[in-house]
Write a protein that holds these residues in place. Structure first.
Motif, PDB file in Angstrom:
ATOM      1  N   ILE A  82      24.124  94.080  48.293  1.00 39.90           N
ATOM      2  CA  ILE A  82      22.711  94.379  48.030  1.00 39.90           C
ATOM      3  C   ILE A  82      22.352  94.057  46.583  1.00 39.90           C
ATOM      4  CG2 ILE A  82      20.958  96.191  48.013  1.00 39.90           C
ATOM      5  CD1 ILE A  82      22.428  97.556  50.259  1.00 39.90           C
ATOM      6  N   MET A  83      23.299  94.238  45.659  1.00 35.29           N
ATOM      7  CA  MET A  83      23.046  93.886  44.254  1.00 35.29           C
ATOM      8  C   MET A  83      22.799  92.386  44.114  1.00 35.29           C
ATOM      9  SD  MET A  83      25.791  96.316  42.243  1.00 35.29           S
ATOM     10  CE  MET A  83      25.462  95.576  40.632  1.00 35.29           C
ATOM     11  N   VAL A  84      23.594  91.581  44.805  1.00 34.39           N
ATOM     12  CA  VAL A  84      23.390  90.127  44.771  1.00 34.39           C
ATOM     13  C   VAL A  84      22.027  89.783  45.361  1.00 34.39           C
ATOM     14  CG1 VAL A  84      24.204  87.918  45.678  1.00 34.39           C
ATOM     15  CG2 VAL A  84      25.852  89.611  44.851  1.00 34.39           C
ATOM     16  N   LEU A  85      21.707  90.441  46.481  1.00 32.72           N
ATOM     17  CA  LEU A  85      20.402  90.233  47.112  1.00 32.72           C
ATOM     18  C   LEU A  85      19.267  90.654  46.169  1.00 32.72           C
ATOM     19  CD1 LEU A  85      19.096  89.395  49.867  1.00 32.72           C
ATOM     20  CD2 LEU A  85      19.087  91.831  50.437  1.00 32.72           C
ATOM     21  N   GLY A  86      19.478  91.764  45.447  1.00 34.71           N
ATOM     22  CA  GLY A  86      18.467  92.273  44.535  1.00 34.71           C
ATOM     23  C   GLY A  86      18.206  91.356  43.350  1.00 34.71           C
ATOM     24  N   TYR A  87      19.180  90.556  42.991  1.00 33.87           N
ATOM     25  CA  TYR A  87      18.989  89.612  41.880  1.00 33.87           C
ATOM     26  C   TYR A  87      17.909  88.590  42.231  1.00 33.87           C
ATOM     27  CZ  TYR A  87      20.041  86.180  38.257  1.00 33.87           C
ATOM     28  OH  TYR A  87      19.944  85.305  37.190  1.00 33.87           O
ATOM     29  N   PHE A  88      17.857  88.212  43.515  1.00 36.95           N
ATOM     30  CA  PHE A  88      16.884  87.212  43.953  1.00 36.95           C
ATOM     31  C   PHE A  88      15.623  87.855  44.551  1.00 36.95           C
ATOM     32  CE2 PHE A  88      21.110  85.245  44.257  1.00 36.95           C
ATOM     33  CZ  PHE A  88      20.922  84.128  43.463  1.00 36.95           C
ATOM     34  N   TRP A  89      15.819  88.949  45.320  1.00 39.46           N
ATOM     35  CA  TRP A  89      14.692  89.622  45.974  1.00 39.46           C
ATOM     36  C   TRP A  89      14.771  91.126  45.706  1.00 39.46           C
ATOM     37  CZ3 TRP A  89      17.775  86.191  48.996  1.00 39.46           C
ATOM     38  CH2 TRP A  89      17.194  84.936  49.183  1.00 39.46           C
ATOM     39  N   PRO A  90      14.309  91.577  44.551  1.00 38.29           N
ATOM     40  CA  PRO A  90      14.426  92.993  44.176  1.00 38.29           C
ATOM     41  C   PRO A  90      13.774  93.952  45.164  1.00 38.29           C
ATOM     42  CG  PRO A  90      13.776  91.665  42.278  1.00 38.29           C
ATOM     43  CD  PRO A  90      13.698  90.776  43.471  1.00 38.29           C
ATOM     44  N   ARG A  91      12.616  93.590  45.720  1.00 40.51           N
ATOM     45  CA  ARG A  91      11.917  94.500  46.624  1.00 40.51           C
ATOM     46  C   ARG A  91      12.663  94.686  47.947  1.00 40.51           C
ATOM     47  NH1 ARG A  91       7.320  96.345  44.871  1.00 40.51           N
ATOM     48  NH2 ARG A  91       6.236  95.291  43.151  1.00 40.51           N
ATOM     49  N   VAL A  92      13.312  93.632  48.405  1.00 39.80           N
ATOM     50  CA  VAL A  92      14.133  93.749  49.619  1.00 39.80           C
ATOM     51  C   VAL A  92      15.300  94.708  49.361  1.00 39.80           C
ATOM     52  CG1 VAL A  92      15.610  92.516  51.250  1.00 39.80           C
ATOM     53  CG2 VAL A  92      13.495  91.448  50.426  1.00 39.80           C
ATOM     54  N   ALA A  93      15.925  94.568  48.205  1.00 39.40           N
ATOM     55  CA  ALA A  93      17.029  95.452  47.832  1.00 39.40           C
ATOM     56  C   ALA A  93      16.548  96.899  47.715  1.00 39.40           C
ATOM     57  CB  ALA A  93      17.656  95.002  46.518  1.00 39.40           C
ATOM     58  N   LEU A  94      15.327  97.097  47.181  1.00 37.34           N
ATOM     59  CA  LEU A  94      14.761  98.438  47.058  1.00 37.34           C
ATOM     60  C   LEU A  94      14.671  99.113  48.420  1.00 37.34           C
ATOM     61  CD1 LEU A  94      13.168 100.723  45.633  1.00 37.34           C
ATOM     62  CD2 LEU A  94      11.106  99.349  46.003  1.00 37.34           C
ATOM     63  N   VAL A  95      14.158  98.395  49.411  1.00 34.75           N
ATOM     64  CA  VAL A  95      14.038  98.952  50.767  1.00 34.75           C
ATOM     65  C   VAL A  95      15.414  99.313  51.325  1.00 34.75           C
ATOM     66  CG1 VAL A  95      13.335  98.453  53.139  1.00 34.75           C
ATOM     67  CG2 VAL A  95      11.888  97.728  51.228  1.00 34.75           C
ATOM     68  N   LEU A  96      16.390  98.441  51.136  1.00 40.14           N
ATOM     69  CA  LEU A  96      17.745  98.691  51.644  1.00 40.14           C
ATOM     70  C   LEU A  96      18.381  99.896  50.948  1.00 40.14           C
ATOM     71  CD1 LEU A  96      19.091  95.030  51.937  1.00 40.14           C
ATOM     72  CD2 LEU A  96      18.341  96.534  53.785  1.00 40.14           C
ATOM     73  N   TYR A  97      18.154 100.017  49.646  1.00 42.42           N
ATOM     74  CA  TYR A  97      18.709 101.154  48.903  1.00 42.42           C
ATOM     75  C   TYR A  97      18.079 102.477  49.349  1.00 42.42           C
ATOM     76  CZ  TYR A  97      21.437  98.434  45.536  1.00 42.42           C
ATOM     77  OH  TYR A  97      22.387  97.634  44.946  1.00 42.42           O
ATOM     78  N   ILE A  98      16.827 102.428  49.775  1.00 46.17           N
ATOM     79  CA  ILE A  98      16.176 103.642  50.270  1.00 46.17           C
ATOM     80  C   ILE A  98      16.700 103.997  51.670  1.00 46.17           C
ATOM     81  CG2 ILE A  98      13.959 104.591  51.061  1.00 46.17           C
ATOM     82  CD1 ILE A  98      12.643 103.067  48.753  1.00 46.17           C
ATOM     83  N   ILE A  99      16.938 102.966  52.478  1.00 48.37           N
ATOM     84  CA  ILE A  99      17.421 103.189  53.846  1.00 48.37           C
ATOM     85  C   ILE A  99      18.838 103.771  53.849  1.00 48.37           C
ATOM     86  CG2 ILE A  99      18.145 102.002  55.958  1.00 48.37           C
ATOM     87  CD1 ILE A  99      15.770 100.119  55.561  1.00 48.37           C
ATOM     88  N   MET A 100      19.679 103.311  52.923  1.00 49.01           N
ATOM     89  CA  MET A 100      21.097 103.705  52.929  1.00 49.01           C
ATOM     90  C   MET A 100      21.324 105.214  52.866  1.00 49.01           C
ATOM     91  SD  MET A 100      23.123 100.773  50.780  1.00 49.01           S
ATOM     92  CE  MET A 100      24.664 101.670  50.880  1.00 49.01           C
ATOM     93  N   PRO A 101      20.715 105.959  51.927  1.00 54.50           N
ATOM     94  CA  PRO A 101      20.967 107.407  51.903  1.00 54.50           C
ATOM     95  C   PRO A 101      20.399 108.138  53.115  1.00 54.50           C
ATOM     96  CG  PRO A 101      19.312 106.798  50.267  1.00 54.50           C
ATOM     97  CD  PRO A 101      19.903 105.536  50.781  1.00 54.50           C
ATOM     98  N   ILE A 102      19.269 107.625  53.665  1.00 53.28           N
ATOM     99  CA  ILE A 102      18.711 108.252  54.866  1.00 53.28           C
ATOM    100  C   ILE A 102      19.675 108.087  56.037  1.00 53.28           C
ATOM    101  CG2 ILE A 102      16.812 108.154  56.538  1.00 53.28           C
ATOM    102  CD1 ILE A 102      15.010 107.202  54.244  1.00 53.28           C
TER     103      ILE A 102
END
Length: 201
Positions: A82-102
């Protein structure tokens, strides 16, 4: 290590706020890096405790298998991805980081309920569970949890309760080759529920 773990964990709200208020490469990578360090530190603490308690490597692997499953590095690799993904698409990574703890919260709640039922088993039963593969452990705990839910809903010494036990023991014997007698020893509380398990001939 525990104090360091708690200190890093206390930074999560601040890093979460930074990432959500300004979703950039920097904030996403900072959040991902902190999450990765916390995950690795937790595993280090768990490994240290397990190595203090067990000396046999086979026993250590069994305990790791129960806690983490077949892949010990799965969450760490996920954070890196997700960090690699966030380097190119930060908003996509943001959504994934929110989904993970839920997702983690939901799965942990189910896992705690399963483990509560396993904790009621005797020592022989818990040892037998450790001998299973990770996938077999999860299937057995699911069957056990389904059975206990059905038994609770049924009245004491009722036909529904007996049927629930028969269905549970039949599935366990078919999937794992565990006999009724062995299962009854594992789940000694079944004798306190007013019936004896059906014996297979």
């Amino acid at each position: 290590m525990d104090l360091l773990f708690l200190f890093l964990l206390s930074l999560m709200p601040t890093f979460t706020r930074l990432m959500t208020e300004a979703t950039t490469q920097v904030t996403v990578l900072m959040y991902g890096g902190l999450s990765l360090v916390i995950s690795l530190l937790f595993r280090w603490i768990a490994k240290t405790i397990i190595h203090e308690k067990y000396t046999d490597k086979k026993d250590m692997r069994k305990v790791y298998n129960v806690i983490y499953g077949d892949s010990y590095l799965e969450s760490g690799l996920l954070y890196l991805g997700i960090m690699v993904l966030g380097y190119f698409w930060p908003r996509v990574a943001l959504v994934l980081y929110i989904i993970m703890p839920i997702r983690s919260f939901i799965s942990d709640s189910a896992e705690r309920e399963e483990m509560d039922e396993v904790a009621k088993m005797d020592v022989q039963g818990r040892h037998g569970l450790l001998e299973m593969s990770h996938s077999d452990q999860r299937q057995f705990k699911r069957l056990l949890l389904d059975y206990t839910r059905q038994a609770r809903r049924a009245g004491k010494e009722s036909a529904e309760q007996k049927a629930a036990w028969q269905n549970f023991s039949h599935q366990v014997q078919q999937k794992f080759g565990i006999s009724d007698a062995t299962l009854a020893l594992w789940l000694q509380q079944s004798r306190q529920r007013g019936f004896e398990p059906r014996r297979h001939q």
